[in-house]
Motif scaffolding. Structure first.
Motif, PDB file in Angstrom:
ATOM      1  N   ALA A 141     -51.034  17.160 -56.035  1.00  0.00           N
ATOM      2  CA  ALA A 141     -50.921  17.816 -54.734  1.00  0.00           C
ATOM      3  C   ALA A 141     -50.911  19.329 -54.887  1.00  0.00           C
ATOM      4  O   ALA A 141     -51.534  20.059 -54.097  1.00  0.00           O
ATOM      5  CB  ALA A 141     -49.657  17.344 -54.016  1.00  0.00           C
ATOM      6  N   THR A 142     -50.238  19.826 -55.913  1.00  0.00           N
ATOM      7  CA  THR A 142     -50.208  21.269 -56.156  1.00  0.00           C
ATOM      8  C   THR A 142     -51.564  21.771 -56.612  1.00  0.00           C
ATOM      9  O   THR A 142     -52.033  22.832 -56.176  1.00  0.00           O
ATOM     10  CB  THR A 142     -49.146  21.594 -57.217  1.00  0.00           C
ATOM     11  N   ALA A 143     -52.212  21.024 -57.493  1.00  0.00           N
ATOM     12  CA  ALA A 143     -53.535  21.441 -57.989  1.00  0.00           C
ATOM     13  C   ALA A 143     -54.538  21.558 -56.850  1.00  0.00           C
ATOM     14  O   ALA A 143     -55.351  22.483 -56.817  1.00  0.00           O
ATOM     15  CB  ALA A 143     -54.031  20.451 -59.032  1.00  0.00           C
ATOM     16  N   LEU A 144     -54.486  20.630 -55.904  1.00  0.00           N
ATOM     17  CA  LEU A 144     -55.426  20.663 -54.783  1.00  0.00           C
ATOM     18  C   LEU A 144     -55.119  21.783 -53.808  1.00  0.00           C
ATOM     19  O   LEU A 144     -55.974  22.165 -53.011  1.00  0.00           O
ATOM     20  CB  LEU A 144     -55.411  19.309 -54.061  1.00  0.00           C
ATOM     21  N   ALA A 145     -53.887  22.305 -53.849  1.00  0.00           N
ATOM     22  CA  ALA A 145     -53.513  23.407 -52.958  1.00  0.00           C
ATOM     23  C   ALA A 145     -53.897  24.764 -53.527  1.00  0.00           C
ATOM     24  O   ALA A 145     -53.836  25.769 -52.812  1.00  0.00           O
ATOM     25  CB  ALA A 145     -52.009  23.376 -52.684  1.00  0.00           C
ATOM     26  N   PRO A 157     -59.441  29.038 -56.748  1.00  0.00           N
ATOM     27  CA  PRO A 157     -59.814  30.162 -57.623  1.00  0.00           C
ATOM     28  C   PRO A 157     -59.742  31.487 -56.865  1.00  0.00           C
ATOM     29  O   PRO A 157     -60.191  31.589 -55.727  1.00  0.00           O
ATOM     30  CB  PRO A 157     -61.247  29.824 -58.038  1.00  0.00           C
ATOM     31  N   GLY A 158     -59.166  32.480 -57.500  1.00  0.00           N
ATOM     32  CA  GLY A 158     -59.019  33.786 -56.889  1.00  0.00           C
ATOM     33  C   GLY A 158     -57.675  34.018 -56.224  1.00  0.00           C
ATOM     34  O   GLY A 158     -57.369  35.156 -55.842  1.00  0.00           O
ATOM     35  N   GLN A 159     -56.866  32.960 -56.061  1.00  0.00           N
ATOM     36  CA  GLN A 159     -55.550  33.138 -55.465  1.00  0.00           C
ATOM     37  C   GLN A 159     -54.683  34.034 -56.333  1.00  0.00           C
ATOM     38  O   GLN A 159     -54.680  33.923 -57.550  1.00  0.00           O
ATOM     39  CB  GLN A 159     -54.845  31.787 -55.293  1.00  0.00           C
ATOM     40  N   ALA A 160     -53.940  34.918 -55.672  1.00  0.00           N
ATOM     41  CA  ALA A 160     -53.067  35.826 -56.396  1.00  0.00           C
ATOM     42  C   ALA A 160     -51.823  35.088 -56.873  1.00  0.00           C
ATOM     43  O   ALA A 160     -51.349  34.139 -56.242  1.00  0.00           O
ATOM     44  CB  ALA A 160     -52.680  37.002 -55.515  1.00  0.00           C
ATOM     45  N   LEU A 180     -44.880  28.787 -54.716  1.00  0.00           N
ATOM     46  CA  LEU A 180     -44.679  27.733 -55.704  1.00  0.00           C
ATOM     47  C   LEU A 180     -44.195  28.358 -57.010  1.00  0.00           C
ATOM     48  O   LEU A 180     -44.724  29.377 -57.458  1.00  0.00           O
ATOM     49  CB  LEU A 180     -45.988  26.982 -55.947  1.00  0.00           C
ATOM     50  N   ARG A 181     -43.197  27.765 -57.605  1.00  0.00           N
ATOM     51  CA  ARG A 181     -42.691  28.213 -58.912  1.00  0.00           C
ATOM     52  C   ARG A 181     -43.120  27.183 -59.951  1.00  0.00           C
ATOM     53  O   ARG A 181     -42.642  26.047 -59.948  1.00  0.00           O
ATOM     54  CB  ARG A 181     -41.168  28.374 -58.887  1.00  0.00           C
ATOM     55  N   LEU A 182     -44.040  27.597 -60.818  1.00  0.00           N
ATOM     56  CA  LEU A 182     -44.645  26.664 -61.758  1.00  0.00           C
ATOM     57  C   LEU A 182     -44.460  27.166 -63.188  1.00  0.00           C
ATOM     58  O   LEU A 182     -44.676  28.357 -63.464  1.00  0.00           O
ATOM     59  CB  LEU A 182     -46.142  26.510 -61.462  1.00  0.00           C
ATOM     60  N   PRO A 183     -44.067  26.293 -64.104  1.00  0.00           N
ATOM     61  CA  PRO A 183     -43.964  26.718 -65.510  1.00  0.00           C
ATOM     62  C   PRO A 183     -45.346  27.032 -66.069  1.00  0.00           C
ATOM     63  O   PRO A 183     -46.318  26.319 -65.815  1.00  0.00           O
ATOM     64  CB  PRO A 183     -43.334  25.508 -66.196  1.00  0.00           C
TER      65      PRO A 183
END
Length: 353
Positions: free
Chosen positions: A208-212, A215-218, A38-41
Motif C-alpha cells: 500500500a505504501t509502495a503504490l502511494a 518517482p520525483g516525490q520529495a 510517512l516515516r520509513l526505515p
C-alpha cells in the motif's frame, strides 16, 4: 374483507417504517487535517560501486591509492610489473614488420608474374601460384596484427585505472604481491570503489505504501548519528515486484551527498509526504460508511429523501475516515444508517447541520 386485510397490513408496516426513520442522526463532513508524512526505515548505499580485478598477471609494482582516497575516472590505481608481456608485445610488433615485408614481396611477385604472363613467358599456373602466395602473405599479416593488438592491450592492462569518480573503500593487495590475471576465478579483486557523492536510499515498504509513492516525490532523510540535520532526497524508482518472502517492495531514493557527510550503509528514517496529501479531503464518522453491492457508500439526504452515494475512502483514523471522492462538502450524512433504510425513502424531519 379486503379492506380489513389492508388495514392489518398497514398496522404491521407502520412500526417498521417508523423504526427506519426514527432516531436518525445527521452530520456534515469535516475537512480532514493534512496527512502526516510517512516515516520509513531507510538504508544508504553507493550510487554505484565496482570491484576492480586485474587482467594482467605479474607483481604489484605500484599501489598509488589506499583506503579512503578519492579518485577520478581514468586515474591509475596500481601498476603491475610483467616484463614478459612487454617482451611478447615487442616480438609481436617485429612479427608484424616481417609479415608486412613478406606481403609486399608477394604482391611484387604477383605484378611481375602478371607482366611475364602477358608476354607468354610464364604459364598461367605459375601466375596463379604467385597470387595464392600473395593472399597467404596478406592473411599472415592480418594474423600478426591481431596478435600484436592483443598483446598491446595486455600491456595496457598492467595499469589498473578507475572506471568512474569514486572513493576507495577497500583494497586487498600490497606492493610486491603476486597478482593473478583474470582473478575473478579466485575472487581476489584489487580494489573496491564506490561513488558516494550521491547515495541510494533503500526502502522495503508494504504494498500500500509502495503504490502511494511516485518517482520525483520529495523526501527528507534523518539519521540518529547526525542529529539535527535533515537531508533532502527524492523517490527515484520502485521495483514493481512484491517480494514473496517478505511481502514488501523495494523502493529507492536519490540522496545527494556532495560533501560525503553520509557514509554508505547508514540506517536512518525517510519522511515522505504521500501523493495528494495537500488535496482538500473530507472525512466522516466511520459508522457513516455502509457497504452495498461490494462498494462503500454513504447515506445522505437529497431533496428530503434518502440517497446512497458511492465513495472512495482513504486514511482511517479510528473514529473518522477520509473520503477521497464521491461526497459533497455540504452533504447531510446519515450516521449509522440501519438496514431498513431504502433508496428514495422520504425523511420527514429536517436534518440538523
Amino acid at each position: 374483507m379486503n379492506s380489513l386485510r389492508l388495514a392489518a397490513l398497514f398496522v404491521v408496516l407502520l412500526p417498521v417504517a417508523a423504526s427506519a426513520q426514527g432516531n436518525l442522526q445527521f452530520v456534515k463532513p469535516e475537512v480532514a487535517p493534512p496527512a502526516e508524512p510517512l516515516r520509513l526505515p531507510v538504508r544508504t548505499a553507493p550510487a554505484e560501486q565496482a570491484y576492480i580485478y586485474s587482467r594482467a598477471t605479474g607483481l604489484l609494482a605500484e599501489r598509488r591509492v589506499d583506503l579512503g582516497d578519492i579518485v577520478q575516472a581514468g586515474d591509475v590505481l596500481a601498476v603491475i610489473a610483467a616484463p614478459e608481456i612487454q617482451r611478447a608485445a615487442e616480438r609481436a610488433a617485429a612479427a608484424v614488420a616481417q609479415a608486412t615485408a613478406r606481403a609486399e614481396l608477394a604482391e611484387a611477385n604477383v605484378r611481375r608474374t602478371r607482366a611475364l604472363g602477358e608476354k607468354a613467358v610464364l604459364s598461367n599456373a605459375e601466375a596463379e601460384i604467385g597470387e595464392a602466395n600473395a593472399k597467404t602473405a596478406a592473411a599472415d599479416l592480418l594474423a600478426a596484427q591481431a596478435d600484436a593488438k592483443r598483446l598491446t592491450e595486455l600491456v595496457a592492462f598492467q595499469q589498473i585505472r578507475a572506471p568512474f569518480d569514486a572513493l576507495v573503500v577497500n583494497r586487498q593487495f600490497d606492493r610486491g604481491d603476486f597478482i593473478p590475471g583474470d582473478s575473478t576465478t579466485n575472487g581476489r579483486w584489487l580494489f573496491h570503489l564506490a561513488r558516494v557523492n550521491e547515495l541510494r536510499g533503500l526502502l522495503d515498504v508494504a504494498p500500500a505504501t509502495a503504490l502511494a509513492l511516485r518517482p520525483g516525490q520529495a523526501a527528507v532523510v534523518e539519521f540518529t548519528e547526525l542529529p539535527g540535520k535533515k537531508f533532502p532526497a527524492k523517490v527515484a524508482r520502485a521495483a514493481g515486484l512484491i517480494d514473496a518472502a517478505s511481502g514488501t517492495m523495494r523502493v529507492e531514493l536519490t540522496l545527494p551527498n556532495p560533501e560525503r557527510q553520509i557514509p554508505a550503509g547508514l540506517n536512518g528514517v525517510a519522511l515522505i509526504t504521500p501523493a495528494g496529501a495537500n488535496a482538500r479531503l473530507l472525512r466522516v464518522p466511520v459508522n457513516a460508511i455502509v457497504v452495498r453491492d461490494g462498494r462503500q457508500h454513504v447515506a445522505i439526504v437529497r431533496e428530503g429523501k434518502v440517497a446512497f452515494v458511492p465513495v472512495r475512502t482513504g486514511r482511517n483514523t479510528g473514529a473518522r475516515i477520509e473520503v477521497i471522492e464521491g461526497l459533497a462538502a455540504d452533504a447531510s450524512i446519515i450516521v449509522n444508517p440501519n438496514g431498513l433504510l431504502q433508496e428514495g425513502q422520504p425523511v420527514p424531519a429536517a436534518p440538523s447541520p
